[in-house]
Design an enzyme around this catalytic site. Structure first.
Site, PDB file in Angstrom:
ATOM      1  N   PHE A  17      -4.619   7.754  -6.186  1.00  0.00           N
ATOM      2  CA  PHE A  17      -3.467   8.630  -6.407  1.00  0.00           C
ATOM      3  C   PHE A  17      -3.839  10.099  -6.198  1.00  0.00           C
ATOM      4  O   PHE A  17      -4.835  10.564  -6.755  1.00  0.00           O
ATOM      5  CB  PHE A  17      -2.990   8.408  -7.844  1.00  0.00           C
ATOM      6  CG  PHE A  17      -1.655   8.974  -8.175  1.00  0.00           C
ATOM      7  CD1 PHE A  17      -0.518   8.589  -7.479  1.00  0.00           C
ATOM      8  CD2 PHE A  17      -1.522   9.877  -9.230  1.00  0.00           C
ATOM      9  CE1 PHE A  17       0.733   9.093  -7.821  1.00  0.00           C
ATOM     10  CE2 PHE A  17      -0.283  10.386  -9.572  1.00  0.00           C
ATOM     11  CZ  PHE A  17       0.851   9.998  -8.865  1.00  0.00           C
ATOM     12  N   SER A  19      -9.033   3.063  -7.401  1.00  0.00           N
ATOM     13  CA  SER A  19      -7.926   3.323  -8.326  1.00  0.00           C
ATOM     14  C   SER A  19      -6.619   2.709  -7.826  1.00  0.00           C
ATOM     15  O   SER A  19      -6.570   1.499  -7.618  1.00  0.00           O
ATOM     16  CB  SER A  19      -7.810   4.819  -8.564  1.00  0.00           C
ATOM     17  OG  SER A  19      -7.005   5.053  -9.692  1.00  0.00           O
ATOM     18  N   TRP A  25      -6.360   0.479 -10.386  1.00  0.00           N
ATOM     19  CA  TRP A  25      -5.232   0.802 -11.282  1.00  0.00           C
ATOM     20  C   TRP A  25      -3.989   0.113 -10.754  1.00  0.00           C
ATOM     21  O   TRP A  25      -3.703   0.170  -9.554  1.00  0.00           O
ATOM     22  CB  TRP A  25      -5.017   2.321 -11.284  1.00  0.00           C
ATOM     23  CG  TRP A  25      -4.012   2.829 -12.287  1.00  0.00           C
ATOM     24  CD1 TRP A  25      -4.273   3.362 -13.520  1.00  0.00           C
ATOM     25  CD2 TRP A  25      -2.580   2.895 -12.129  1.00  0.00           C
ATOM     26  NE1 TRP A  25      -3.106   3.735 -14.140  1.00  0.00           N
ATOM     27  CE2 TRP A  25      -2.054   3.462 -13.315  1.00  0.00           C
ATOM     28  CE3 TRP A  25      -1.699   2.509 -11.122  1.00  0.00           C
ATOM     29  CZ2 TRP A  25      -0.683   3.667 -13.507  1.00  0.00           C
ATOM     30  CZ3 TRP A  25      -0.325   2.706 -11.301  1.00  0.00           C
ATOM     31  CH2 TRP A  25       0.166   3.288 -12.484  1.00  0.00           C
ATOM     32  N   ASP A  37     -14.046   4.514 -18.269  1.00  0.00           N
ATOM     33  CA  ASP A  37     -12.834   4.883 -17.543  1.00  0.00           C
ATOM     34  C   ASP A  37     -11.681   5.075 -18.531  1.00  0.00           C
ATOM     35  O   ASP A  37     -11.303   4.145 -19.236  1.00  0.00           O
ATOM     36  CB  ASP A  37     -12.501   3.773 -16.537  1.00  0.00           C
ATOM     37  CG  ASP A  37     -11.441   4.173 -15.514  1.00  0.00           C
ATOM     38  OD1 ASP A  37     -10.615   5.048 -15.826  1.00  0.00           O
ATOM     39  OD2 ASP A  37     -11.450   3.601 -14.411  1.00  0.00           O
ATOM     40  N   HIS A  71     -13.908   6.940 -14.341  1.00  0.00           N
ATOM     41  CA  HIS A  71     -12.924   6.516 -13.331  1.00  0.00           C
ATOM     42  C   HIS A  71     -13.298   6.981 -11.928  1.00  0.00           C
ATOM     43  O   HIS A  71     -12.993   6.308 -10.953  1.00  0.00           O
ATOM     44  CB  HIS A  71     -11.543   7.074 -13.705  1.00  0.00           C
ATOM     45  CG  HIS A  71     -10.457   6.614 -12.785  1.00  0.00           C
ATOM     46  ND1 HIS A  71     -10.097   5.292 -12.670  1.00  0.00           N
ATOM     47  CD2 HIS A  71      -9.664   7.290 -11.916  1.00  0.00           C
ATOM     48  CE1 HIS A  71      -9.116   5.179 -11.778  1.00  0.00           C
ATOM     49  NE2 HIS A  71      -8.833   6.373 -11.297  1.00  0.00           N
TER      50      HIS A  71
HETATM   51  O1  9J3 Z   1      -6.832   7.550  -9.328  1.00  0.00           O
HETATM   52  C1  9J3 Z   1      -5.809   6.841  -9.466  1.00  0.00           C
HETATM   53  O2  9J3 Z   1      -5.234   6.291  -8.486  1.00  0.00           O
HETATM   54  C2  9J3 Z   1      -5.296   6.760 -10.872  1.00  0.00           C
HETATM   55  C3  9J3 Z   1      -3.959   6.207 -11.094  1.00  0.00           C
HETATM   56  C4  9J3 Z   1      -3.168   7.061 -12.059  1.00  0.00           C
HETATM   57  O3  9J3 Z   1      -3.612   8.066 -12.555  1.00  0.00           O
HETATM   58  O4  9J3 Z   1      -1.922   6.659 -12.297  1.00  0.00           O
HETATM   59  C5  9J3 Z   1      -1.110   7.490 -13.125  1.00  0.00           C
HETATM   60  C6  9J3 Z   1       0.320   7.381 -12.687  1.00  0.00           C
END
Ligand code: 9J3
Ligand code: ZN
Length: 288
Positions: A89, A157, A182, A203, A235
């Site tokens: 993200f 993620s 994630w 994480d 993370h």
């Molecule tokens: O690094 C990421 O893709 C974390 C995902 C995340 O923070 O989602 C929050 C909406």
């Protein structure tokens, strides 16, 4: 007579294990690339193949953003498996770029990309991983070097969550490596693809209890799967070069994209602290 029979039995006892040892371990074709690995070679900064890179501008990449392909320069070692890697993200491909030469130098054609939007969902990242693989084998400048039957997805993620989504959409993929993945979807009964989940103990963005560990548990118990937890990792550990991440990912890709059983000792029963370095948990079905 009895004496001759005993001699034959002795001769057979000698020969049969030799025949068994030289026969292939399974009917599946192997696509071994490079020399036999050692505990040092899977952890090294570079593998045995010299690599080079080519950049694809956004305009040249339908279904995903600007991309970079890193691949072995040799044209005499046969085709290589293809691996697409999605960033997380808000992140660009630069955050997973270290994996490109690291994996490619072991004999893979590796593509990283910027997502269409930095805010794309895991599901959208899954679609873009598949679009990147399609482009790699169909229209990219290195398409002739890639074996379109041997493809894998990785991601960090939301990109790791996307790699699981990609495998759900396309069961023909050979392997998944999800790096501190994630996703809001916690259930993966649809994924039969061999999947390595790498979680990070500390994480707080994608806590292992609600993400990596849970995803591993939710994958079918009949599937080839492994869970590796980075001791004291955070993370963003997958954004920096890591021998632990690299060696386990390379071994997983070698085993399942290349069918290379020489890497089994690194996966099964897995790190008892020594193979991969700082690992707090390692679980695997070890059905391989
Ligand atoms: O690094 C990421 O893709 C974390 C995902 C995340 O923070 O989602 C929050 C909406
Ligand atoms: Zn689900």
């Amino acid at each position: 007579m009895a004496r001759t029979a005993a001699l034959w039995a002795a001769a057979l006892a000698l020969v049969v294990p030799l025949l068994a040892a030289s026969a292939p371990a399974s009917a599946a074709p192997s696509h071994e690339r490079g020399p036999a690995p050692t505990a040092a070679s899977v952890r090294a900064e570079r593998g045995p193949f010299a690599v080079t890179s080519t950049r694809l501008p956004d305009a040249a990449t339908p279904g995903f953003g600007a991309a970079t392909i890193t691949y072995p320069t040799t044209a005499t070692a046969g085709t290589f498996g293809g691996v697409a890697i999605s960033p997380g993200f808000t992140a660009s491909q630069a955050t997973v770029a270290w994996l490109r030469p690291r994996l490619a130098s072991h004999g893979f054609v590796v593509i990283t990309f910027d997502t269409m939007s930095r805010f794309d969902s895991p599901d959208e990242r899954g679609d873009q991983l598949l679009a990147a693989l399609d482009h790699l084998v169909t229209s990219s400048p290195v398409r002739a070097r890639v074996d379109r039957r041997r493809l894998a997805v990785m991601g960090h993620s939301m990109g790791g969550g996307g790699a699981l989504e990609a495998a759900k959409d396309r069961p023909s993929l050979q392997a998944v490596v999800a790096l501190t993945p994630w996703n809001t979807d916690k259930t993966w009964p649809e994924v039969g693809t061999p999947t390595l989940v790498i979680g990070a103990e500390l994480d707080t963005v994608a806590p292992v209890v609600t993400h990596s560990k849970r995803f591993y548990r939710a994958l079918p118990s009949a599937a080839e799967k492994a869970y590796l937890e980075l001791n004291a990792g955070t993370h963003f550990a997958p954004n920096l070069p890591s021998a632990t991440i690299a060696s386990s990912s390379i071994s997983w890709l070698k085993r399942f994209v290349d069918g290379d059983r020489r890497y089994l000792p690194f996966l099964c029963p897995g790190p008892s602290a020594s193979w991969f370095g700082p690992v707090s948990v390692y679980r695997s079905t070890c059905a391989m």
